[in-house]
Scaffold this motif. Structure first.
Motif, PDB file in Angstrom:
ATOM      1  N   LYS A  80       0.844  -1.209   0.000  1.00 33.63           N
ATOM      2  CA  LYS A  80       0.000   0.000   0.000  1.00 33.63           C
ATOM      3  C   LYS A  80       0.879   1.259   0.000  1.00 33.63           C
ATOM      4  CE  LYS A  80      -4.106  -1.806   2.309  1.00 33.63           C
ATOM      5  NZ  LYS A  80      -5.001  -1.667   3.469  1.00 33.63           N
ATOM      6  N   LYS A 142      -4.620  -9.549  -3.588  1.00 29.70           N
ATOM      7  CA  LYS A 142      -5.787  -9.310  -4.439  1.00 29.70           C
ATOM      8  C   LYS A 142      -5.935 -10.340  -5.562  1.00 29.70           C
ATOM      9  CE  LYS A 142      -7.174  -5.962  -2.003  1.00 29.70           C
ATOM     10  NZ  LYS A 142      -8.314  -6.183  -1.139  1.00 29.70           N
ATOM     11  N   LEU A 149      -7.317  -4.098 -10.948  1.00 22.20           N
ATOM     12  CA  LEU A 149      -7.016  -2.993 -10.035  1.00 22.20           C
ATOM     13  C   LEU A 149      -5.851  -2.155 -10.562  1.00 22.20           C
ATOM     14  CD1 LEU A 149      -7.404  -4.951  -6.683  1.00 22.20           C
ATOM     15  CD2 LEU A 149      -8.904  -3.103  -7.494  1.00 22.20           C
ATOM     16  N   TRP A 183      -8.253   5.466  -1.452  1.00 22.25           N
ATOM     17  CA  TRP A 183      -8.760   4.199  -2.000  1.00 22.25           C
ATOM     18  C   TRP A 183      -7.776   3.074  -1.736  1.00 22.25           C
ATOM     19  CZ3 TRP A 183      -6.769   1.844  -6.672  1.00 22.25           C
ATOM     20  CH2 TRP A 183      -7.460   0.684  -7.043  1.00 22.25           C
ATOM     21  N   LEU A 187      -8.128  -0.593   0.853  1.00 19.42           N
ATOM     22  CA  LEU A 187      -8.158  -1.966   0.318  1.00 19.42           C
ATOM     23  C   LEU A 187      -7.742  -2.988   1.366  1.00 19.42           C
ATOM     24  CD1 LEU A 187      -6.572  -1.309  -3.177  1.00 19.42           C
ATOM     25  CD2 LEU A 187      -8.974  -1.779  -2.680  1.00 19.42           C
TER      26      LEU A 187
END
Length: 187
Positions: A80, A142, A149, A183, A187
Motif C-alpha cells: 500500500k 488481491k 485494479l 482508496w 483496500l
C-alpha cells in the motif's frame, strides 16, 4: 575525446526529451534538437542516424527513469505504501502535468498514432509500469483482481493527467491523487 562524445550525445538526448515533451515528437526536427543542444546539425548523425533512433533513445531513457522510480517506491514499507508512493509521484508532477501533460503518456500516444517500431517499443514503458502496479496488488493478496485494479489505478493516474492538461488545472491532480491514496489505504 570519449567524454566529449558522451557529453554531446547526452546533450542531444536531453534536448530531444525536452523538445518532444514541449512540441511533440513529430513536430521536433533534428535541426531543432541540434540547436537546443548547441551541437552542429551534422554531428547529430554521428550519434543518431535517424529520428527513430532518437525516439528509441528517449524510450530507453524513460524505461531507465521508471526503473529508478520503482526502486525508490520499493523502499516503502508495504505494498500500500509503495502504491501510494507511485501516486505521490503524480502529485509531485502536478504543475508539469497541467502545463504540458504526462511526458510518457503524450509521447506514447503520439508515437502510436504514427505506428512503427518506436511506437511498439514505447509500449514497454506502460507495460512495465502496469506489471509493477499489478505486482503490488498481488502482494496485497488481491489475486485474480490484481490486473484489473492495476489497470484502474494506472488509468486514473493517466486520466487525471489528461484532464489537468486540458483544463490547465493542477488542482485536479491534487484532488484525484488524494482520492487514489485513500482508496489504496482502504483496500
Amino acid at each position: 575525446m570519449a567524454r566529449t562524445n558522451i557529453d554531446k550525445r547526452s546533450r542531444l538526448l536531453s534536448a530531444a526529451v525536452e523538445l518532444t515533451y514541449q512540441n511533440g515528437f513529430e513536430a521536433t526536427s533534428l535541426a531543432d534538437i541540434a540547436r537546443e543542444a548547441k551541437v552542429p546539425l551534422g554531428n547529430v548523425y554521428y550519434y543518431f542516424k535517424t529520428k527513430d533512433e532518437i525516439g528509441e533513445a528517449i524510450v530507453e531513457l524513460r524505461l531507465a527513469k521508471l526503473s529508478a522510480q520503482r526502486q525508490r517506491w520499493n523502499e516503502a514499507g508495504s505494498p500500500k505504501d509503495r502504491l501510494c508512493a507511485c501516486v505521490q509521484g503524480v502529485f509531485e508532477n502536478k504543475d508539469c502535468l497541467a502545463q504540458l501533460g504526462c511526458q510518457v503518456g503524450t509521447f506514447c500516444s503520439e508515437l502510436h498514432k504514427a505506428g512503427g517500431p518506436v511506437a511498439t517499443r514505447a509500449t514497454e514503458i506502460f507495460a512495465q509500469h502496469l506489471a509493477w502496479i499489478e505486482s503490488q496488488f498481488r502482494a496485497l493478496g488481491k489475486g485474480k483482481d490484481s490486473n484489473g485494479l492495476a489497470v484502474h489505478l494506472l488509468s486514473a493516474m493517466q486520466g487525471v493527467s489528461v484532464l489537468a492538461h486540458t483544463f490547465h488545472d493542477s488542482g485536479l491532480v491534487a484532488r484525484e491523487t488524494k482520492r487514489l491514496k485513500s482508496w489504496i489505504q482502504s483496500l
